[in-house]
Scaffold this motif. Sequence first.
Motif, short mmCIF file in Angstrom:
data_model
loop_
_atom_site.label_atom_id
_atom_site.label_comp_id
_atom_site.label_asym_id
_atom_site.label_seq_id
_atom_site.Cartn_x
_atom_site.Cartn_y
_atom_site.Cartn_z
N GLU A 26 -4.83 -7.61 0.00
CA GLU A 26 -5.90 -6.66 -0.33
C GLU A 26 -5.69 -5.37 0.20
N SER A 27 -5.86 -4.10 -0.25
CA SER A 27 -5.62 -2.89 0.27
C SER A 27 -6.38 -2.48 1.69
N ASP B 169 0.82 -1.17 0.14
CA ASP B 169 0.04 -0.09 0.01
C ASP B 169 0.78 1.21 -0.08
N ASP C 175 -7.45 0.05 2.75
CA ASP C 175 -8.66 0.95 2.35
C ASP C 175 -9.75 0.12 2.28
N ASP C 176 -9.62 -1.00 1.44
CA ASP C 176 -10.86 -1.94 1.05
C ASP C 176 -11.27 -2.56 2.21
N ASP D 289 -8.62 -9.95 7.60
CA ASP D 289 -9.21 -8.98 6.90
C ASP D 289 -10.65 -9.03 6.32
N ASP E 157 -13.42 -0.26 4.56
CA ASP E 157 -14.81 0.24 3.81
C ASP E 157 -15.52 -1.14 4.31
N ARG E 158 -15.08 -2.26 3.62
CA ARG E 158 -15.94 -3.47 4.03
C ARG E 158 -16.46 -3.50 5.48
#
Length: 471
Positions: A247-248, A65, A250-251, A339, A254-255
């Motif tokens: 995975e980022s 990232d 940020d994602d 995550d 958000d999730r």
Amino acid sequence: MKVEQIYTGCIAHAAYYVESKGEAAIFDPLREVQPYIDKANEDNAKIKYVFETHFHADFVSGHLDLAKKTGADIVFGPTAKPSFEALIAKDNQEFKVGDYTIKVIHTPGHTLESTTYLLIDENGKEHGIITGDTLFIGDVGRPDLAQHVIADLTERKLAAHLYDSLRNKIMPLSDDLIVYPNHGAGSACGKMMSQETTDTLGNQKKTNYALRPDMTKEEFIKELLEGLAPPPGYFPKNVLMNIQGYESIDDIIDRGEQPLEPNAFEAAANETMALILDTREAQDFHKGFIPNSVNIGLDNNFAQWVGELIPDIKQQILLVTDPGKEEESIIRLARVGYDHAIGYLKGGMDAWKESGREIDTVNRITVEELEKRLKANSAKVFDVRKKSEYQSQHIKGAENTPLNELNKHLAEFPDSEFIIHCEGGYRSMIAASILKQRGIDNVVDVIGGFEEVLENDEIPKSEYVCPSTLL
């Protein structure tokens, strides 16, 4: 020379920020990278490099990232084989950060690619070494982690490599160099790290058992491997994430930051079989919680206990937190590769209670009540601290069932009421929540734990406390 240690106590982790003439480098960053970007922006600096000392096992690094957001190059030491674009440095290769020089010193042992970075200031003076898990303050990195990813990299082979790296690469360096390690006390990457997070190399040569000048390789291997506890189960999974990518953040945020009213939260729990993870403090959790939820409080070694106790790193998680702690909970889960938070209870436990839904509680007693039960010989006590803590001192008659082994011993808990405790109440509430989740409801927790027992002057220690068996 401008070197800033950025220490995160909950996982005993140290990242480093080096800046000169508008250029910066980050060493071993955590998953959440915005604080590093903000720090560089404050200095009007551009992050040029992300240096990794090795493929970490105890946390997911933020190298991907950080590189994506800043354009920085990721640098690993020799033999590293990441599944993404990175600079694989050669031994003794040098990199410039403003007027500073970063020199690569390949120091295999903790892992094969483990690398130490020598920091050289604008005048050409050697300032310090960022050692990763090669050299800690008071200890060195355990050599048994890589074999959980690559079977033929035995702990003895890596221990022999580490002996050579320390003798041939580290110990010849100047005594006045500052040692900047990746971890301090509390990390599972070593066994006897100091509370101090920096020192001079000269002092480490005098005080660190692994740097004794008269130590043979065989003596080193024996002492290094002796007493190593099994590594947490999530370690190999974090290594693979750091090698293969992820995975980022940020994602992931958000999730996970999906506010769910009690109706929607309950429906999501039933439909997905997600784990309900309550990150509130023990003193709040015990008063009322959603049935079958597990308590791991944020205000202690949260990430480490998540990694120890949740076996599936891809487990979907629904969060119950104190208001305003939702994002922090998600980030701290992601630090160790969990995550898949899919939402949180909007309004927290107050909203759940106001909806009229069922709640559960954990019974707790004071140490004074514990003494009464001990005196009446009516208390079956389980100590969920580590074996080493139990062996040092414990309540007479208490059985030792370490928290990380709890699930192996469920059949040993009696049908009648029993008492559990840890050092201060954090781990015992985790244990109580797990026992309740498993249908064992007759558990009683001790407020303040063994620490409170020792501090209470009215409890006769000679009568109720076993002295150390290690003396």
